[in-house]
Design a protein around this motif. Sequence first.
Motif, mmCIF file in Angstrom:
data_model
loop_
_atom_site.group_PDB
_atom_site.id
_atom_site.type_symbol
_atom_site.label_atom_id
_atom_site.label_comp_id
_atom_site.label_asym_id
_atom_site.label_seq_id
_atom_site.Cartn_x
_atom_site.Cartn_y
_atom_site.Cartn_z
ATOM 1 N N ARG A 163 0.845 -1.197 0.000
ATOM 2 C CA ARG A 163 0.000 0.000 0.000
ATOM 3 C C ARG A 163 0.874 1.239 0.000
ATOM 4 O O ARG A 163 1.975 1.255 0.539
ATOM 5 N N GLY A 164 0.415 2.287 -0.652
ATOM 6 C CA GLY A 164 1.181 3.518 -0.743
ATOM 7 C C GLY A 164 2.083 3.572 -1.963
ATOM 8 O O GLY A 164 2.774 4.557 -2.180
ATOM 9 N N TRP A 165 2.094 2.516 -2.769
ATOM 10 C CA TRP A 165 2.912 2.476 -3.979
ATOM 11 C C TRP A 165 2.108 2.888 -5.213
ATOM 12 O O TRP A 165 2.603 2.801 -6.330
ATOM 13 N N ALA A 166 0.850 3.267 -5.036
ATOM 14 C CA ALA A 166 -0.052 3.646 -6.135
ATOM 15 C C ALA A 166 -0.323 2.481 -7.090
ATOM 16 O O ALA A 166 -0.582 2.688 -8.271
ATOM 17 N N LEU A 167 -0.271 1.263 -6.579
ATOM 18 C CA LEU A 167 -0.489 0.094 -7.430
ATOM 19 C C LEU A 167 -1.938 -0.048 -7.866
ATOM 20 O O LEU A 167 -2.202 -0.505 -8.984
ATOM 21 N N GLY A 168 -2.895 0.320 -7.014
ATOM 22 C CA GLY A 168 -4.299 0.258 -7.417
ATOM 23 C C GLY A 168 -4.533 1.118 -8.645
ATOM 24 O O GLY A 168 -5.131 0.674 -9.639
ATOM 25 N N GLU A 182 -13.234 6.926 -8.161
ATOM 26 C CA GLU A 182 -13.628 8.296 -8.481
ATOM 27 C C GLU A 182 -12.408 9.175 -8.747
ATOM 28 O O GLU A 182 -12.426 10.016 -9.645
ATOM 29 N N ARG A 183 -11.340 8.954 -8.008
ATOM 30 C CA ARG A 183 -10.100 9.720 -8.200
ATOM 31 C C ARG A 183 -9.461 9.421 -9.558
ATOM 32 O O ARG A 183 -8.762 10.258 -10.122
ATOM 33 N N THR A 184 -9.712 8.232 -10.098
ATOM 34 C CA THR A 184 -9.091 7.839 -11.367
ATOM 35 C C THR A 184 -10.061 7.959 -12.546
ATOM 36 O O THR A 184 -9.806 7.379 -13.607
ATOM 37 N N GLY A 185 -11.137 8.721 -12.378
ATOM 38 C CA GLY A 185 -12.004 9.051 -13.502
ATOM 39 C C GLY A 185 -13.246 8.215 -13.704
ATOM 40 O O GLY A 185 -13.997 8.435 -14.650
ATOM 41 N N TRP A 186 -13.497 7.255 -12.847
ATOM 42 C CA TRP A 186 -14.709 6.439 -12.966
ATOM 43 C C TRP A 186 -15.916 7.256 -12.518
ATOM 44 O O TRP A 186 -15.815 8.104 -11.637
ATOM 45 N N ARG A 187 -17.083 6.948 -13.091
ATOM 46 C CA ARG A 187 -18.315 7.652 -12.747
ATOM 47 C C ARG A 187 -19.313 6.652 -12.170
ATOM 48 O O ARG A 187 -19.574 5.599 -12.766
ATOM 49 N N CYS A 188 -19.858 6.985 -10.993
ATOM 50 C CA CYS A 188 -20.886 6.132 -10.385
ATOM 51 C C CYS A 188 -22.171 6.282 -11.195
ATOM 52 O O CYS A 188 -22.649 7.394 -11.409
ATOM 53 N N LEU A 237 -2.686 -0.487 -11.701
ATOM 54 C CA LEU A 237 -3.387 -1.650 -12.243
ATOM 55 C C LEU A 237 -4.632 -1.209 -13.015
ATOM 56 O O LEU A 237 -4.914 -1.727 -14.104
ATOM 57 N N LEU A 238 -5.367 -0.238 -12.479
ATOM 58 C CA LEU A 238 -6.527 0.291 -13.200
ATOM 59 C C LEU A 238 -6.099 0.955 -14.511
ATOM 60 O O LEU A 238 -6.778 0.824 -15.538
ATOM 61 N N ALA A 239 -4.980 1.662 -14.489
ATOM 62 C CA ALA A 239 -4.473 2.307 -15.713
ATOM 63 C C ALA A 239 -4.119 1.261 -16.758
ATOM 64 O O ALA A 239 -4.354 1.459 -17.960
ATOM 65 N N SER A 242 -20.026 -0.339 1.093
ATOM 66 C CA SER A 242 -19.294 -0.126 2.344
ATOM 67 C C SER A 242 -17.792 0.076 2.124
ATOM 68 O O SER A 242 -17.086 0.500 3.037
ATOM 69 N N ASP A 243 -17.293 -0.184 0.916
ATOM 70 C CA ASP A 243 -15.862 -0.068 0.646
ATOM 71 C C ASP A 243 -15.532 1.348 0.170
ATOM 72 O O ASP A 243 -15.318 1.607 -1.021
ATOM 73 N N ALA A 244 -15.470 2.269 1.118
ATOM 74 C CA ALA A 244 -15.240 3.686 0.809
ATOM 75 C C ALA A 244 -13.877 3.921 0.160
ATOM 76 O O ALA A 244 -13.740 4.770 -0.725
ATOM 77 N N ALA A 245 -12.855 3.176 0.572
ATOM 78 C CA ALA A 245 -11.515 3.367 -0.001
ATOM 79 C C ALA A 245 -11.506 3.009 -1.483
ATOM 80 O O ALA A 245 -10.915 3.727 -2.297
#
Length: 193
Positions: A94-99, A133-139, A102-104, A124-127
């Motif tokens: 965590r903290g390596w910006a891997l999420g 949302e931070r990476t451009g996805w729209r709910c 991987l999404l990119a 319930s998974d707010a993180a």
Amino acid sequence: MIPANIRRRRATDLDGCVAALAEVHRVDRYPLNWPAEPHRWLREPHPARAWVAVDADAAIVGHVAVHRVPDPADGPPTRPTAEVARLFVSPAARGWALGSALLARARQWASARGTDLVLDVASSDAAAAALYERTGWRCTGTSTASWTAPDGSPVPLRHYTLRSDAAPAIAERRRASRAAASRSSGGSSTSTS
């Protein structure tokens, strides 16, 4: 700089993926229900593509897959769509910006194919929602999962979409190609596909 390499998942990676997933489940409760066959859970439904993040010691520290979504059986064809699934990052990484990385990678794959991406996340998974949302996805909406939490309670889901930037250009090239084929065949509307 990300201290991990992202590459296509290999069959030999599954044991390492399951080990990382077990740690994620212990810390984050993802997946909410531990699968009876975690190797199979990672392989199914058969992904169009899957990637892993591997650290300097060759340990699997992250994973993501994309699964093609078929057109509805009772309606007209839709834009090509794939579902992002099985996204996780080991707590140690965590903290390596891997999420985001991987999404990119999934987004790059989809853009090259003119494919939109969708995904579902437990409300319930707010993180996870914040990452999307931070990476451009729209709910695009909410629903209740067809499966339940370990205690039998319903699981509310949030649905996200990321439209491919390349989809309009690819669709236009396909239309132009069909028009050219129709002109060269004398305007026949007979399909050979």
